[in-house]
Design a protein around this motif. Sequence first.
Motif, PDB file in Angstrom:
ATOM      1  N   MET A 121       8.389  47.666 -11.651  1.00  0.00           N
ATOM      2  CA  MET A 121       8.950  47.831 -12.961  1.00  0.00           C
ATOM      3  C   MET A 121       9.447  46.474 -13.466  1.00  0.00           C
ATOM      4  SD  MET A 121      12.083  50.210 -14.320  1.00  0.00           S
ATOM      5  CE  MET A 121      11.149  51.705 -14.140  1.00  0.00           C
ATOM      6  N   ARG A 122       9.071  46.127 -14.681  1.00  0.00           N
ATOM      7  CA  ARG A 122       9.532  44.883 -15.304  1.00  0.00           C
ATOM      8  C   ARG A 122      10.650  45.205 -16.287  1.00  0.00           C
ATOM      9  NH1 ARG A 122       3.674  43.651 -15.989  1.00  0.00           N
ATOM     10  NH2 ARG A 122       3.151  42.267 -14.274  1.00  0.00           N
ATOM     11  N   THR A 123      11.723  44.399 -16.195  1.00  0.00           N
ATOM     12  CA  THR A 123      12.878  44.627 -17.053  1.00  0.00           C
ATOM     13  C   THR A 123      13.329  43.316 -17.675  1.00  0.00           C
ATOM     14  OG1 THR A 123      13.596  46.415 -15.578  1.00  0.00           O
ATOM     15  CG2 THR A 123      15.212  45.583 -17.143  1.00  0.00           C
ATOM     16  N   LEU A 124      13.615  43.368 -18.961  1.00  0.00           N
ATOM     17  CA  LEU A 124      14.229  42.253 -19.673  1.00  0.00           C
ATOM     18  C   LEU A 124      15.692  42.613 -19.881  1.00  0.00           C
ATOM     19  CD1 LEU A 124      14.185  39.614 -21.333  1.00  0.00           C
ATOM     20  CD2 LEU A 124      13.436  40.993 -23.302  1.00  0.00           C
ATOM     21  N   TRP A 125      16.590  41.767 -19.368  1.00  0.00           N
ATOM     22  CA  TRP A 125      18.030  41.972 -19.471  1.00  0.00           C
ATOM     23  C   TRP A 125      18.581  40.979 -20.474  1.00  0.00           C
ATOM     24  CZ3 TRP A 125      20.106  45.580 -15.951  1.00  0.00           C
ATOM     25  CH2 TRP A 125      19.261  45.956 -14.910  1.00  0.00           C
ATOM     26  N   ILE A 126      19.376  41.460 -21.428  1.00  0.00           N
ATOM     27  CA  ILE A 126      19.970  40.600 -22.450  1.00  0.00           C
ATOM     28  C   ILE A 126      21.438  40.980 -22.598  1.00  0.00           C
ATOM     29  CG2 ILE A 126      19.940  39.912 -24.875  1.00  0.00           C
ATOM     30  CD1 ILE A 126      17.002  40.909 -24.941  1.00  0.00           C
ATOM     31  N   ASP A 127      22.309  39.975 -22.575  1.00  0.00           N
ATOM     32  CA  ASP A 127      23.722  40.230 -22.832  1.00  0.00           C
ATOM     33  C   ASP A 127      24.283  39.073 -23.647  1.00  0.00           C
ATOM     34  OD1 ASP A 127      26.383  40.925 -22.913  1.00  0.00           O
ATOM     35  OD2 ASP A 127      26.556  41.301 -20.773  1.00  0.00           O
ATOM     36  N   THR A 128      24.811  39.404 -24.801  1.00  0.00           N
ATOM     37  CA  THR A 128      25.442  38.410 -25.670  1.00  0.00           C
ATOM     38  C   THR A 128      26.880  38.812 -25.984  1.00  0.00           C
ATOM     39  OG1 THR A 128      24.666  39.500 -27.690  1.00  0.00           O
ATOM     40  CG2 THR A 128      23.239  37.799 -26.747  1.00  0.00           C
ATOM     41  N   SER A 129      27.424  39.733 -25.190  1.00  0.00           N
ATOM     42  CA  SER A 129      28.741  40.301 -25.506  1.00  0.00           C
ATOM     43  C   SER A 129      29.914  39.446 -25.022  1.00  0.00           C
ATOM     44  CB  SER A 129      28.855  41.705 -24.923  1.00  0.00           C
ATOM     45  OG  SER A 129      28.817  41.666 -23.507  1.00  0.00           O
ATOM     46  N   THR A 130      29.636  38.374 -24.309  1.00  0.00           N
ATOM     47  CA  THR A 130      30.704  37.495 -23.831  1.00  0.00           C
ATOM     48  C   THR A 130      30.437  36.076 -24.321  1.00  0.00           C
ATOM     49  OG1 THR A 130      29.618  36.831 -21.763  1.00  0.00           O
ATOM     50  CG2 THR A 130      30.874  38.898 -21.729  1.00  0.00           C
ATOM     51  N   HIS A 131      31.195  35.127 -23.820  1.00  0.00           N
ATOM     52  CA  HIS A 131      30.970  33.731 -24.208  1.00  0.00           C
ATOM     53  C   HIS A 131      29.689  33.167 -23.602  1.00  0.00           C
ATOM     54  CE1 HIS A 131      32.802  33.130 -20.275  1.00  0.00           C
ATOM     55  NE2 HIS A 131      32.314  31.899 -20.302  1.00  0.00           N
ATOM     56  N   LEU A 132      29.066  33.901 -22.671  1.00  0.00           N
ATOM     57  CA  LEU A 132      27.813  33.465 -22.062  1.00  0.00           C
ATOM     58  C   LEU A 132      26.633  34.234 -22.642  1.00  0.00           C
ATOM     59  CD1 LEU A 132      28.782  33.333 -18.275  1.00  0.00           C
ATOM     60  CD2 LEU A 132      28.461  31.409 -19.826  1.00  0.00           C
ATOM     61  N   LEU A 133      25.576  33.522 -22.954  1.00  0.00           N
ATOM     62  CA  LEU A 133      24.307  34.147 -23.285  1.00  0.00           C
ATOM     63  C   LEU A 133      23.595  34.374 -21.971  1.00  0.00           C
ATOM     64  CD1 LEU A 133      21.919  35.001 -25.077  1.00  0.00           C
ATOM     65  CD2 LEU A 133      21.265  32.597 -25.169  1.00  0.00           C
ATOM     66  N   PHE A 134      23.221  35.609 -21.701  1.00  0.00           N
ATOM     67  CA  PHE A 134      22.583  35.965 -20.441  1.00  0.00           C
ATOM     68  C   PHE A 134      21.230  36.587 -20.742  1.00  0.00           C
ATOM     69  CE2 PHE A 134      21.656  39.201 -17.217  1.00  0.00           C
ATOM     70  CZ  PHE A 134      21.705  38.443 -16.071  1.00  0.00           C
ATOM     71  N   VAL A 135      20.165  36.002 -20.194  1.00  0.00           N
ATOM     72  CA  VAL A 135      18.819  36.544 -20.306  1.00  0.00           C
ATOM     73  C   VAL A 135      18.208  36.498 -18.915  1.00  0.00           C
ATOM     74  CG1 VAL A 135      16.521  36.257 -21.307  1.00  0.00           C
ATOM     75  CG2 VAL A 135      18.535  35.788 -22.700  1.00  0.00           C
ATOM     76  N   CYS A 136      17.644  37.624 -18.499  1.00  0.00           N
ATOM     77  CA  CYS A 136      17.054  37.704 -17.166  1.00  0.00           C
ATOM     78  C   CYS A 136      15.800  38.566 -17.239  1.00  0.00           C
ATOM     79  CB  CYS A 136      18.068  38.319 -16.197  1.00  0.00           C
ATOM     80  SG  CYS A 136      17.536  38.359 -14.485  1.00  0.00           S
ATOM     81  N   ILE A 137      14.794  38.185 -16.490  1.00  0.00           N
ATOM     82  CA  ILE A 137      13.581  38.978 -16.357  1.00  0.00           C
ATOM     83  C   ILE A 137      13.441  39.319 -14.879  1.00  0.00           C
ATOM     84  CG2 ILE A 137      11.066  38.986 -16.521  1.00  0.00           C
ATOM     85  CD1 ILE A 137      11.375  37.003 -18.883  1.00  0.00           C
ATOM     86  N   THR A 138      13.310  40.611 -14.596  1.00  0.00           N
ATOM     87  CA  THR A 138      13.116  41.039 -13.219  1.00  0.00           C
ATOM     88  C   THR A 138      11.819  41.832 -13.110  1.00  0.00           C
ATOM     89  OG1 THR A 138      14.422  43.060 -13.544  1.00  0.00           O
ATOM     90  CG2 THR A 138      15.582  41.139 -12.692  1.00  0.00           C
ATOM     91  N   GLU A 139      11.235  41.748 -11.940  1.00  0.00           N
ATOM     92  CA  GLU A 139      10.044  42.524 -11.632  1.00  0.00           C
ATOM     93  C   GLU A 139      10.224  43.115 -10.244  1.00  0.00           C
ATOM     94  OE1 GLU A 139       5.201  42.184 -11.668  1.00  0.00           O
ATOM     95  OE2 GLU A 139       6.397  40.457 -12.250  1.00  0.00           O
ATOM     96  N   ASN A 140      10.259  44.437 -10.169  1.00  0.00           N
ATOM     97  CA  ASN A 140      10.488  45.129  -8.900  1.00  0.00           C
ATOM     98  C   ASN A 140      11.731  44.592  -8.200  1.00  0.00           C
ATOM     99  OD1 ASN A 140       8.147  46.703  -9.287  1.00  0.00           O
ATOM    100  ND2 ASN A 140       6.898  45.051  -8.467  1.00  0.00           N
ATOM    101  N   ASP A 141      12.816  44.471  -8.948  1.00  0.00           N
ATOM    102  CA  ASP A 141      14.130  44.035  -8.457  1.00  0.00           C
ATOM    103  C   ASP A 141      14.170  42.582  -7.986  1.00  0.00           C
ATOM    104  OD1 ASP A 141      15.267  46.523  -9.016  1.00  0.00           O
ATOM    105  OD2 ASP A 141      14.643  47.318  -7.080  1.00  0.00           O
ATOM    106  N   LYS A 142      13.141  41.793  -8.294  1.00  0.00           N
ATOM    107  CA  LYS A 142      13.156  40.364  -7.993  1.00  0.00           C
ATOM    108  C   LYS A 142      13.335  39.602  -9.304  1.00  0.00           C
ATOM    109  CE  LYS A 142      10.427  38.552  -5.025  1.00  0.00           C
ATOM    110  NZ  LYS A 142       9.228  38.043  -4.335  1.00  0.00           N
ATOM    111  N   ILE A 143      14.204  38.608  -9.294  1.00  0.00           N
ATOM    112  CA  ILE A 143      14.441  37.810 -10.493  1.00  0.00           C
ATOM    113  C   ILE A 143      13.271  36.851 -10.710  1.00  0.00           C
ATOM    114  CG2 ILE A 143      15.909  36.062 -11.560  1.00  0.00           C
ATOM    115  CD1 ILE A 143      18.280  37.350 -10.076  1.00  0.00           C
ATOM    116  N   VAL A 144      12.657  36.946 -11.886  1.00  0.00           N
ATOM    117  CA  VAL A 144      11.539  36.092 -12.260  1.00  0.00           C
ATOM    118  C   VAL A 144      12.023  34.938 -13.134  1.00  0.00           C
ATOM    119  CG1 VAL A 144       9.334  36.055 -13.490  1.00  0.00           C
ATOM    120  CG2 VAL A 144       9.953  38.053 -12.133  1.00  0.00           C
ATOM    121  N   TYR A 145      13.011  35.213 -13.991  1.00  0.00           N
ATOM    122  CA  TYR A 145      13.576  34.213 -14.889  1.00  0.00           C
ATOM    123  C   TYR A 145      15.033  34.572 -15.115  1.00  0.00           C
ATOM    124  CZ  TYR A 145      14.526  31.647 -19.214  1.00  0.00           C
ATOM    125  OH  TYR A 145      15.076  30.820 -20.160  1.00  0.00           O
TER     126      TYR A 145
END
Length: 64
Positions: A1-25
């Motif tokens: 499963m590929r997932t794009l994670w985005i969080d802008t709710s804090t002072h940090l911009l967080f973007v992450c891409i995971t594939e089968n629970d492994k961090i790709v980016y």
Amino acid sequence: MRTLWIDTSTHLLFVCITENDKIVYHVKQPGKNNHSETLLDTITIGLNESGLVVKDFNRIVIGI
């Protein structure tokens, strides 16, 4: 499963891409309530580096 994670709710911009629970980016970058200025570029860089396009994702998770 590929997932794009985005969080802008804090002072940090967080973007992450995971594939089968492994961090790709992953990026965390500080901002001053200006994440909208860099969010799309950050996602585009992650997609390019991982060789993916938006339709490749099974889900997109947004932090609020």
